[in-house]
Design an enzyme around this catalytic site. Structure first.
Site, PDB file in Angstrom:
ATOM      1  N   SER A 112      72.924 104.933 -48.491  1.00 48.97           N
ATOM      2  CA  SER A 112      74.109 104.750 -47.674  1.00 48.97           C
ATOM      3  C   SER A 112      74.783 103.394 -47.850  1.00 48.97           C
ATOM      4  CB  SER A 112      73.733 104.990 -46.222  1.00 48.97           C
ATOM      5  OG  SER A 112      74.878 105.021 -45.434  1.00 48.97           O
ATOM      6  N   HIS A 113      74.798 102.600 -46.793  1.00 48.60           N
ATOM      7  CA  HIS A 113      75.537 101.334 -46.809  1.00 48.60           C
ATOM      8  C   HIS A 113      74.745 100.216 -47.483  1.00 48.60           C
ATOM      9  CE1 HIS A 113      72.910 101.590 -43.396  1.00 48.60           C
ATOM     10  NE2 HIS A 113      72.894 100.281 -43.310  1.00 48.60           N
ATOM     11  N   LYS A 125      66.684 111.722 -48.480  1.00 50.86           N
ATOM     12  CA  LYS A 125      66.505 112.360 -47.185  1.00 50.86           C
ATOM     13  C   LYS A 125      66.649 113.861 -47.298  1.00 50.86           C
ATOM     14  CE  LYS A 125      71.008 112.111 -45.040  1.00 50.86           C
ATOM     15  NZ  LYS A 125      71.745 111.930 -43.812  1.00 50.86           N
ATOM     16  N   ASP A 276      81.621 104.189 -46.666  1.00 46.63           N
ATOM     17  CA  ASP A 276      80.389 103.556 -47.142  1.00 46.63           C
ATOM     18  C   ASP A 276      79.864 104.243 -48.409  1.00 46.63           C
ATOM     19  OD1 ASP A 276      79.475 105.897 -46.005  1.00 46.63           O
ATOM     20  OD2 ASP A 276      77.624 104.998 -45.263  1.00 46.63           O
ATOM     21  N   ASP A 278      77.686 106.548 -49.185  1.00 42.15           N
ATOM     22  CA  ASP A 278      77.538 108.002 -49.289  1.00 42.15           C
ATOM     23  C   ASP A 278      78.645 108.771 -48.575  1.00 42.15           C
ATOM     24  OD1 ASP A 278      76.509 107.105 -46.847  1.00 42.15           O
ATOM     25  OD2 ASP A 278      75.173 108.821 -46.661  1.00 42.15           O
ATOM     26  N   ASP A 280      79.735 108.853 -45.412  1.00 38.92           N
ATOM     27  CA  ASP A 280      79.663 109.398 -44.052  1.00 38.92           C
ATOM     28  C   ASP A 280      80.220 108.446 -42.993  1.00 38.92           C
ATOM     29  OD1 ASP A 280      77.535 107.648 -44.206  1.00 38.92           O
ATOM     30  OD2 ASP A 280      75.988 109.102 -43.650  1.00 38.92           O
ATOM     31  N   ARG A 281      80.523 107.207 -43.388  1.00 37.83           N
ATOM     32  CA  ARG A 281      81.071 106.276 -42.398  1.00 37.83           C
ATOM     33  C   ARG A 281      82.538 105.998 -42.655  1.00 37.83           C
ATOM     34  NH1 ARG A 281      76.815 101.510 -41.219  1.00 37.83           N
ATOM     35  NH2 ARG A 281      74.919 102.776 -41.365  1.00 37.83           N
ATOM     36  N   THR A 343      69.931 106.285 -31.706  1.00 32.76           N
ATOM     37  CA  THR A 343      70.631 105.986 -32.957  1.00 32.76           C
ATOM     38  C   THR A 343      70.187 106.937 -34.070  1.00 32.76           C
ATOM     39  OG1 THR A 343      70.915 103.682 -32.389  1.00 32.76           O
ATOM     40  CG2 THR A 343      70.877 104.205 -34.728  1.00 32.76           C
ATOM     41  N   SER A 364      78.243 102.285 -35.460  1.00 34.68           N
ATOM     42  CA  SER A 364      78.110 101.803 -36.831  1.00 34.68           C
ATOM     43  C   SER A 364      79.150 102.419 -37.762  1.00 34.68           C
ATOM     44  CB  SER A 364      76.708 102.118 -37.334  1.00 34.68           C
ATOM     45  OG  SER A 364      76.424 103.490 -37.124  1.00 34.68           O
ATOM     46  N   LYS A 375      77.834 112.749 -40.107  1.00 36.54           N
ATOM     47  CA  LYS A 375      79.051 112.009 -39.873  1.00 36.54           C
ATOM     48  C   LYS A 375      79.895 112.085 -41.146  1.00 36.54           C
ATOM     49  CE  LYS A 375      76.570 107.566 -40.461  1.00 36.54           C
ATOM     50  NZ  LYS A 375      75.154 107.970 -40.560  1.00 36.54           N
TER      51      LYS A 375
HETATM   52  C1  VG1 Z   1      72.105 102.463 -39.099  1.00 30.55           C
HETATM   53  C2  VG1 Z   1      73.128 102.638 -38.004  1.00 30.55           C
HETATM   54  C3  VG1 Z   1      73.037 104.037 -37.430  1.00 30.55           C
HETATM   55  C4  VG1 Z   1      73.206 105.065 -38.562  1.00 30.55           C
HETATM   56  C5  VG1 Z   1      72.193 104.791 -39.655  1.00 30.55           C
HETATM   57  C6  VG1 Z   1      72.378 105.687 -40.850  1.00 30.55           C
HETATM   58  O1  VG1 Z   1      70.809 102.618 -38.576  1.00 30.55           O
HETATM   59  O2  VG1 Z   1      72.956 101.680 -36.990  1.00 30.55           O
HETATM   60  O3  VG1 Z   1      74.020 104.194 -36.437  1.00 30.55           O
HETATM   61  O4  VG1 Z   1      73.021 106.370 -38.077  1.00 30.55           O
HETATM   62  O5  VG1 Z   1      72.316 103.438 -40.103  1.00 30.55           O
HETATM   63  O6  VG1 Z   1      73.692 105.612 -41.331  1.00 30.55           O
HETATM   64  P1  VG1 Z   1      69.855 101.377 -38.202  1.00 30.55           P
HETATM   65  O7  VG1 Z   1      68.533 101.983 -37.847  1.00 30.55           O
HETATM   66  O8  VG1 Z   1      69.827 100.482 -39.393  1.00 30.55           O
HETATM   67  O9  VG1 Z   1      70.531 100.705 -37.051  1.00 30.55           O
HETATM   68  V1  VG1 Z   1      74.027 105.773 -42.963  1.00 30.55           V
HETATM   69  O10 VG1 Z   1      75.654 105.708 -43.117  1.00 30.55           O
HETATM   70  O11 VG1 Z   1      72.919 104.725 -43.520  1.00 30.55           O
HETATM   71  O12 VG1 Z   1      73.394 107.323 -43.405  1.00 30.55           O
HETATM   72 CO    CO Z   2      76.205 106.385 -44.890  1.00 32.05          CO
END
Ligand code: VG1
Ligand code: CO
Length: 542
Positions: A112-113, A125, A276, A278, A280-281, A343, A364, A375
């Site tokens: 992801s990010h 995942k 981001d 992948d 989803d954000r 979360t 986030s 998302k």
């Molecule tokens: C973070 C964000 C959370 C989000 C998760 C996965 O998790 O805070 O809101 O669902 O990333 O998003 P954490 O545990 O680091 O706070 V993504 O876009 O990584 O699939």
């Molecule tokens: Co993501």
């Protein structure tokens, strides 16, 4: 030929907030990825012949693991694998394909990010048949299987070719390579009024979408440029790269600074967005204003009915606990349900499946709806554009009238990254130890009304998630929330979420930093952040 290969377990394959995430070299250890994939298959026995969707965000090591996952699917009795061309699928596009094809699940390769490249991060995942991230009861099973794995099964005779669209076979299994964008774009056309958005763009409304060299480039180009008529240069950093061009594909004030700067310029575009790694954000930026993701969720909930896909209204809204309560105010006024979950998107799945909620979101920068079970960054951008096309007001004007109607929840998240794990755990433990005596304590003008460690009982299946973050609530409803990230790969990341409600429109123009001043200082006093971590400033403020 299907071969059975002997392997030995790793003891650290416990999925976090969103799958298993580690540094690339960690994933490159012998059989590390294969072990985890086989553990997924072992945890979820097949009847035989099921369909599996496979795709990823295109980051470094994506290709190798995708080819391995396809061979292993063939070795484990799947009938068909649906894979994005060259292994590319955004997370929401993968969720859509799982649902559309009646797949038993999907494997999504993404961190992801988190940054990518040979020394960056990688992740795997599993999503279930509803298209959503596997719930904890399944990720627990996968983790259990990973602790005692002794072999994996893999098709070894021929290599899958994922560069050409169409079907080939690996033994008895069909490998179907699909266009990563086509089904997703078709779904978007069913939800939004593309003609209205085209008209808005044709009227000279300027947009800038920053794909951050991650997976959304092809999606944004097809939808915004080809279908909605935006000029080609309105999608920037559009070519996905294995290392995201050396950047950090997290759409926030630090990493999407270029976008924010462009929107703050007097002659800049009217609407900006970033996504981001992948896809989803989403970050939404109007001319002269960055929309806080929690506010974006509230605005989308209040205005979704302006888009054809939601014209009948929405059933309810869900937000993760640290997300601001701006959406709650919309739900209250509109008389619809509001749910507060831990979360991570996996907690929204049951509520969406049961029809309790239509729109979900997290602070986030994740928002989405019941169109998939993830998302969805591009979806949020299109819903914003549909609302803007209907209202023909600026983003700034929409925010101001939203706050005037519902009040403003000032909000910030402070991240302290890569801090010492022991210090981070000590900080959380100390907070937990003090919870019982917290109520009634005074900090400046703030008086604690309640304090707890959030736990959640799923209203649909009764499952319970504990220790989901420490909440300190003050009389008047202001909050400070502390939790540790579950997606990092190095040290610990402390997230501190700070929120204050302001009903008086005369005070809505304050900068969040000013409005939250006293709470920010109090967050350090109560959390002992400086003392325990040695940090005087957060690394990122969103
Ligand atoms: C973070 C964000 C959370 C989000 C998760 C996965 O998790 O805070 O809101 O669902 O990333 O998003 P954490 O545990 O680091 O706070 V993504 O876009 O990584 O699939
Ligand atoms: Co993501």
């Amino acid at each position: 030929m299907i071969e059975t290969i002997a392997t030995t377990p790793y003891d650290d394959q416990k999925p976090g907030t969103s799958g298993l995430r580690k540094k690339v070299p960690h994933f490159q250890q012998p059989n590390y990825a294969a072990n985890f994939i086989q553990s997924i298959f072992d945890a979820l026995p097949l009847d035989g012949g099921e369909t599996l969707v496979i795709g990823g965000d295109g980051r470094f090591y994506n290709r190798e693991v995708i080819l391995m996952a396809i061979r292993m699917a063939a070795g484990n009795g799947y009938g068909r694998v649906v894979v994005g061309q060259n292994g590319i699928l955004s997370t929401p596009a993968a969720s859509n394909l799982i649902r559309k094809r009646g797949a038993s699940g999907g494997i999504i390769l993404s961190a992801s990010h988190n940054p990518g490249g040979p020394n960056g991060d990688f992740g795997i995942k599993y999503n279930a048949a509803n298209g959503g991230p596997a719930p904890e009861r399944i990720t627990e099973k996968i983790y259990e299987a990973s602790k005692s794995i002794s072999r994996y099964r893999v098709w070894t005779s021929t290599a899958p070719d994922i560069s050409k669209l169409g079907e080939t076979k690996l033994g008895d299994m069909v490998v179907e390579v699909v266009d990563p964008v086509a089904d997703y774009a078709a779904l978007m056309e069913t939800l939004f009024d593309f003609q209205k958005i085209r008209d808005l763009i044709a009227s000279g409304f300027g947009i800038r979408f920053d794909a951050m060299h991650a997976v959304t480039g092809p999606y944004a180009t097809e939808i915004l440029v080809n279908r909605l008529g935006a000029s080609p240069d309105s999608v920037v950093n559009a070519v996905p790269m294995e290392d995201f061009g050396g950047g950090h594909p997290d759409p926030n004030a630090v990493h999407a600074k270029d976008l924010i700067d462009a929107l703050m310029a007097a002659n800049g575009p009217d609407f900006g967005a970033a996504s981001d790694g992948d896809g989803d954000r989403n970050l939404i930026v109007g001319k002269g204003i960055v929309v806080s993701p929690s506010d974006s969720l509230a605005v989308l909930a209040a205005n979704a009915h302006l888009a054809p896909g939601y014209a009948r209204g929405i059933a309810g809204v869900a937000r993760s606990m640290p997300t601001s309560q701006a959406a709650d105010r919309v739900a209250e006024k509109r008389g619809i349900g509001i749910y507060e979950t831990p979360t991570g998107w996996k907690f929204f799945g049951n509520l969406l499946d049961a029809g309790k909620v239509t729109i979900c979101g997290e602070e986030s920068a994740g928002t989405g709806s019941d169109h998939v079970r993830e998302k969805d960054g591009v979806w949020a951008v299109l819903l914003w554009l549909n609302i803007l096309a209907e209202r023909r007001e600026s983003v700034q004007a929409i925010m101001e009238s939203h706050w005037a109607e519902f009040g403003r929840n000032f909000y910030q998240r402070h991240d302290y990254e890569e801090i010492d794990s022991k210090a981070a755990n000590g900080l959380m433990e100390s907070l937990r130890d003090r919870l019982a005596s917290m109520a009634g304590q005074r900090f400046g003008t703030l008086v604690v009304s309640e304090a707890d460690d959030f736990s959640y009982k799923d209203p649909i299946d009764g499952s319970v998630a504990t220790s989901q973050g420490v909440r300190i609530v003050f009389s008047g409803g202001s909050r400070i929330v502390y939790r540790l990230s579950g997606t990092g790969t190095k040290g610990a990341t402390l997230r501190v979420y700070i929120e204050r409600f302001e009903a008086d429109p005369a005070k809505h123009a304050l900068a969040p930093k000013e409005a939250l001043n006293e709470l920010i200082d109090t967050a350090d006093v109560i959390g002992e952040i400086r003392k325990r971590t040695g940090r005087t400033e957060p690394d990122v403020i969103t």
